[in-house]
Scaffold this motif. Sequence first.
Motif, short mmCIF file in Angstrom:
data_model
loop_
_atom_site.label_atom_id
_atom_site.label_comp_id
_atom_site.label_asym_id
_atom_site.label_seq_id
_atom_site.Cartn_x
_atom_site.Cartn_y
_atom_site.Cartn_z
N GLN A 1 13.30 -18.88 -14.36
CA GLN A 1 13.28 -18.71 -15.81
C GLN A 1 13.04 -20.04 -16.51
OE1 GLN A 1 15.62 -17.48 -13.77
NE2 GLN A 1 15.45 -15.25 -13.99
N LYS B 1 22.37 -11.83 -21.05
CA LYS B 1 21.89 -10.67 -20.30
C LYS B 1 22.98 -10.12 -19.39
CE LYS B 1 17.97 -9.32 -17.34
NZ LYS B 1 16.71 -9.81 -16.72
N ASP C 1 15.60 -11.06 -12.70
CA ASP C 1 14.46 -10.43 -13.39
C ASP C 1 13.95 -9.20 -12.65
OD1 ASP C 1 14.41 -12.19 -15.52
OD2 ASP C 1 13.09 -13.61 -14.49
#
Length: 448
Positions: free
Chosen positions: A77, A116, A47
Amino acid sequence: MSTDIENPVPSTPSASDQVNWFRNSSPYINAHRGRTFVVLLGGEVLDTPRLPTLVHDLALLNALGVKLVLVHGARPQISQRLEAAGLESRFEHHTRITDSNALEAVMAAVGALRLKLEGLFSMGLANSPMHNAAIQLISGNFVIAKPVGVRNGFDYQHTGEVRRIEVDAIRQQMDAGNVVLLSPLGSSPTGELFNLNAEDVASTAAIALGADKMIVLGDGIRVEDSEQRLLRELSPQEAGRLLGEERFTDSAVERQLTAAYHAASNGVARAHLLDASEDGALLKELFTRDGCGTMVTRETYETLRGARIDDVGGILELLEPLEQNGVLVRRSRELLENEIQRFVIIERDGMVIACAALYPFAADHTGELACVAVHPHYRNSERGLQMLRYLERRAREQGLKTLFVLTTHTAHWFREQGFDPAGVEALPEQRQQLYNWQRNSKVFVKRL
């Protein structure tokens, strides 16, 4: 008021600096080609704004022929999703107890992170480092899990442990040039899914694959000694002692060091712990001699030993600048080859960084200490003293009573090590005849 001095603008390396760095990295490029690295990205790293740059660096490793297995964490997360759903995270011994609701959060977090990473590895813009990379990031059911079960009265429910790694399937993908992605989620032969510890996945995969390196990239990860100095190198035994002291206030660092300890204790040559917040940490660790993190290894990274004939080139390279400056008398390659048994060296990751020689005069029960040289990057670190102590022991074993040295530049250092000033007449007669009066070297003698 802010000034340029207070906030200096980072200087851009010159073209010459970049060429120099690239040349110096070539031994590492050759050494890493075809090797298997298991790289763990801590969940906290995924992140941060540095993640795209990290992906660029991983893509570079792939382009240089490194076989990559990438493991990602997901702990923060998962916690965020549970908190958003109003559910409480329960941990026992740093392990999350995963009930059915938590498992839903685990699957959602892991799925999002996989996508991602797939997106980042698919980048190929013309103005980016990923241009023409065409990397395939492959994920699948490569991790077979089993339940933790009930321990100390706690039912861990959908929390699992790694049962085995599908080694053949992973190797097939790596041989095809693909990067394999492992998530902290495993399936069992019964079709159930289990939440896994990412560090456990990484270390188990590294061991099962016979990886050459396991690399852990964490946000702010730093392993320090009692005086808060970064520990550059640890043996597995030293890492185990640190863990036994329970000194870590950060559970993430403890988990990461435990994984490195586990891997290095079970056949992985080197396990590296790196702070991902440092730009280029991965490349610095792999392509420079000193790196920037902590390495847990069974191998001796730096060795003091007697010189061999294949060390002559490295010794010559070390001595040449000192000979040009008149600090040392020039020695030819032929002379060095004939006298190589007189030399000791300190070798650091394949590079000769220090040397010294002992020439005995047995009839006079004395010996000459000569060619004491330390690479400029490693001075002020007691390596010269290490070689002196080594050669003093060797001299005593040969029955020598004193050591002498001739020097023009380093008189103070030898005085600090117990050498006393003396005249040329203190030298053995044979050495007096070879004394160069033009150099006018100072003579120092030490009793053993």
